[in-house]
Design an enzyme around this catalytic site. Sequence first.
Site, PDB file in Angstrom:
ATOM      1  N   GLY A 222     -71.577 -37.107  84.369  1.00  0.00           N
ATOM      2  CA  GLY A 222     -72.722 -37.286  83.714  1.00  0.00           C
ATOM      3  C   GLY A 222     -73.446 -37.808  83.292  1.00  0.00           C
ATOM      4  O   GLY A 222     -74.372 -38.117  82.602  1.00  0.00           O
ATOM      5  N   GLY A 265     -72.198 -34.014  89.065  1.00  0.00           N
ATOM      6  CA  GLY A 265     -72.146 -32.159  89.473  1.00  0.00           C
ATOM      7  C   GLY A 265     -74.220 -31.960  89.191  1.00  0.00           C
ATOM      8  O   GLY A 265     -74.363 -31.923  89.618  1.00  0.00           O
ATOM      9  N   ARG A 302     -75.789 -21.517  79.048  1.00  0.00           N
ATOM     10  CA  ARG A 302     -76.130 -22.826  78.496  1.00  0.00           C
ATOM     11  C   ARG A 302     -77.173 -22.710  77.064  1.00  0.00           C
ATOM     12  O   ARG A 302     -76.787 -24.298  76.100  1.00  0.00           O
ATOM     13  CB  ARG A 302     -76.114 -23.835  79.530  1.00  0.00           C
ATOM     14  CG  ARG A 302     -76.251 -23.971  80.754  1.00  0.00           C
ATOM     15  CD  ARG A 302     -76.412 -25.364  81.458  1.00  0.00           C
ATOM     16  NE  ARG A 302     -76.395 -26.982  80.929  1.00  0.00           N
ATOM     17  CZ  ARG A 302     -77.573 -26.853  80.529  1.00  0.00           C
ATOM     18  NH1 ARG A 302     -78.305 -26.753  80.593  1.00  0.00           N
ATOM     19  NH2 ARG A 302     -76.676 -28.552  80.275  1.00  0.00           N
ATOM     20  N   TYR A 306     -74.807 -24.626  74.525  1.00  0.00           N
ATOM     21  CA  TYR A 306     -74.749 -25.833  74.300  1.00  0.00           C
ATOM     22  C   TYR A 306     -76.213 -26.327  73.708  1.00  0.00           C
ATOM     23  O   TYR A 306     -76.472 -26.984  73.313  1.00  0.00           O
ATOM     24  CB  TYR A 306     -74.879 -26.809  75.739  1.00  0.00           C
ATOM     25  CG  TYR A 306     -73.189 -26.852  76.446  1.00  0.00           C
ATOM     26  CD1 TYR A 306     -72.060 -26.743  75.699  1.00  0.00           C
ATOM     27  CD2 TYR A 306     -74.019 -25.930  77.531  1.00  0.00           C
ATOM     28  CE1 TYR A 306     -71.411 -26.530  77.086  1.00  0.00           C
ATOM     29  CE2 TYR A 306     -72.214 -25.706  78.714  1.00  0.00           C
ATOM     30  CZ  TYR A 306     -71.175 -25.915  78.557  1.00  0.00           C
ATOM     31  OH  TYR A 306     -70.130 -25.986  79.168  1.00  0.00           O
ATOM     32  N   CYS A 332     -75.801  -7.371  73.282  1.00  0.00           N
ATOM     33  CA  CYS A 332     -75.972  -7.100  71.908  1.00  0.00           C
ATOM     34  C   CYS A 332     -75.519  -7.575  71.453  1.00  0.00           C
ATOM     35  O   CYS A 332     -74.029  -7.654  70.542  1.00  0.00           O
ATOM     36  CB  CYS A 332     -75.378  -5.980  72.022  1.00  0.00           C
ATOM     37  SG  CYS A 332     -76.310  -4.053  72.905  1.00  0.00           S
ATOM     38  N   GLU A 333     -75.629  -9.337  71.007  1.00  0.00           N
ATOM     39  CA  GLU A 333     -75.974 -10.138  69.880  1.00  0.00           C
ATOM     40  C   GLU A 333     -76.669 -11.382  69.820  1.00  0.00           C
ATOM     41  O   GLU A 333     -77.453 -11.017  71.374  1.00  0.00           O
ATOM     42  CB  GLU A 333     -73.962 -10.690  69.928  1.00  0.00           C
ATOM     43  CG  GLU A 333     -73.819 -11.861  71.305  1.00  0.00           C
ATOM     44  CD  GLU A 333     -71.979 -12.369  70.710  1.00  0.00           C
ATOM     45  OE1 GLU A 333     -72.435 -13.508  70.047  1.00  0.00           O
ATOM     46  OE2 GLU A 333     -71.648 -12.305  71.126  1.00  0.00           O
ATOM     47  N   TYR A 360     -74.564 -25.366  86.223  1.00  0.00           N
ATOM     48  CA  TYR A 360     -73.878 -24.291  85.025  1.00  0.00           C
ATOM     49  C   TYR A 360     -74.446 -23.225  84.509  1.00  0.00           C
ATOM     50  O   TYR A 360     -74.784 -22.891  83.655  1.00  0.00           O
ATOM     51  CB  TYR A 360     -73.608 -25.703  84.892  1.00  0.00           C
ATOM     52  CG  TYR A 360     -72.878 -26.608  84.477  1.00  0.00           C
ATOM     53  CD1 TYR A 360     -71.024 -26.500  84.775  1.00  0.00           C
ATOM     54  CD2 TYR A 360     -73.249 -27.573  84.072  1.00  0.00           C
ATOM     55  CE1 TYR A 360     -70.363 -27.589  85.316  1.00  0.00           C
ATOM     56  CE2 TYR A 360     -72.868 -28.516  84.809  1.00  0.00           C
ATOM     57  CZ  TYR A 360     -71.380 -29.198  85.121  1.00  0.00           C
ATOM     58  OH  TYR A 360     -70.610 -30.049  85.927  1.00  0.00           O
TER      59      TYR A 360
HETATM   60  C1  LIG Z   1     -67.433 -31.352  84.848  1.00  0.00           C
HETATM   61  C2  LIG Z   1     -67.191 -32.447  85.368  1.00  0.00           C
HETATM   62  C3  LIG Z   1     -67.666 -33.451  86.587  1.00  0.00           C
HETATM   63  C4  LIG Z   1     -69.638 -32.991  86.797  1.00  0.00           C
HETATM   64  O1  LIG Z   1     -69.937 -33.134  84.775  1.00  0.00           O
HETATM   65  P1  LIG Z   1     -71.992 -33.380  85.464  1.00  0.00           P
HETATM   66  O2  LIG Z   1     -71.543 -33.760  84.240  1.00  0.00           O
HETATM   67  O3  LIG Z   1     -72.183 -31.697  85.896  1.00  0.00           O
HETATM   68  O4  LIG Z   1     -71.508 -34.516  86.707  1.00  0.00           O
HETATM   69  C5  LIG Z   1     -67.080 -34.757  87.084  1.00  0.00           C
HETATM   70  N1  LIG Z   1     -65.790 -34.839  86.977  1.00  0.00           N
HETATM   71  C6  LIG Z   1     -65.038 -34.079  86.158  1.00  0.00           C
HETATM   72  C7  LIG Z   1     -63.611 -34.326  86.174  1.00  0.00           C
HETATM   73  C8  LIG Z   1     -65.910 -33.096  85.603  1.00  0.00           C
HETATM   74  O5  LIG Z   1     -64.663 -32.505  83.809  1.00  0.00           O
END
Ligand SMILES: *Cc1c(COP(=O)(O)O)cnc(C)c1O
Length: 402
Positions: A222, A265, A302, A306, A332-333, A360
């Site tokens: 996160g 990620g 995204r 989001y 087309c939306e 993503y």
């Molecule tokens: C999506 C996810 C991540 C990666 O999250 P990021 O915000 O992209 O760093 C890590 N662990 C789990 C279990 C996830 O589902």
Amino acid sequence: MPGELSNQQLAGIASEFGTPVYIYHAEKIAEQYSKLMHAFSAFDARIFYAAKSLSNVNVLRYICSLGACLDCVSVNEVKLGLLAGFAKENILYTPNCVDFNEILEAKELGVNINIDNISILEQFGNRFGNSYPVCIRLNPHIMAGGNFKISTGHVDSKFGISIHQIRHIERIVRTTRLNVVGLHMHTGSEIKDINVFLMGLEVMFDMAEHFPNLRYIDLGSGFKVPYQPGEAETDVNLLGEKVAEAFARHETETGRKLQVWFEPGKYLVSQAGYFVVKANVIKQTPATVFVGVNSGFNHLIRPMMYDAYHHIENISNPNGTGRIYTVVGNICETDTFAWDRTISEVREGDLLLFRNAGAYGFEMSSNFNSRLKPAEVLVQNGQARLIRKADVFEDLLRNQLL
Ligand SMILES: *Cc1c(COP(=O)(O)O)cnc(C)c1O
């Protein structure tokens, strides 16, 4: 420091491989990885790259070469990871709401398994007892993250086993003799406030007392990266300091030395990614000037999914007069990438660059509207290499029975 790919490089790649195109800068991924390793050097940290943010095998292979491990949310990601060269001990499989057979398949592949449901824990324990170690995904009930859709630790979340079910977990572990070696939490994405991790960690320490065989605590991810100019990123150095202190204290109090796992990620691949599209049309309406590009939310979802901000630059006319545009796709939306955005004057045919498109981006693309998925290019040591061809028409028909 690898810095960024220049507009000339990006425009060159766009003309060589066509648009739309995803471009990834390998050295930028390495830079982010070493920032984390440096921040977490005072304790026994392992970085499990979250494959779901960008899973092209060439990217996985590169991240493996950096020394990272891999976090997978499906058995197919596990297979991609093995193909990319990750050792099975270095893969963690963290599924949610999957059929038990998928978990059996991952077990056969020999990877670390993270269980996030009481019923699965029970089935796994009944079947394998203490013969195969497991990690348990807990829900620490902490509300965090940039957007409700990407928050996973709150009380209404489907993820993890509630910490309030610890008695039930213990009963299952005791009766089936399950060997619990890891505890895991992941409370959401885009968490700037490091206290979320630290509060979660205290919860994990409380829970750890129930599991004598524990080897690691996985704090998930996160980590936030800046999307808007001037935006802050998660202070991983400060987080590293605090986590080091907390684990040192825990070690003194309990005599146990645990590994600390993380699963970034976005932090690793977001800024390494560029998405280059072409302005097909400028469309003036009574209210707005639209730029219609040769892409849409089928390629980069995204903003629509989001409300995410992606910085957009006109790399064909970087020094033009700034004008206000709404940048839209061809789906087309409602398909809006950016509202009322100042961009240097856009002419039909200009190349627009979306920044922070590594995570993503391609990964969430689809063939909606029977449109073709774009190519992916990896730039390493200054060399641009095609790592996925753009779809062709036949790809749309591949699984259709005529
Ligand atoms: C999506 C996810 C991540 C990666 O999250 P990021 O915000 O992209 O760093 C890590 N662990 C789990 C279990 C996830 O589902």
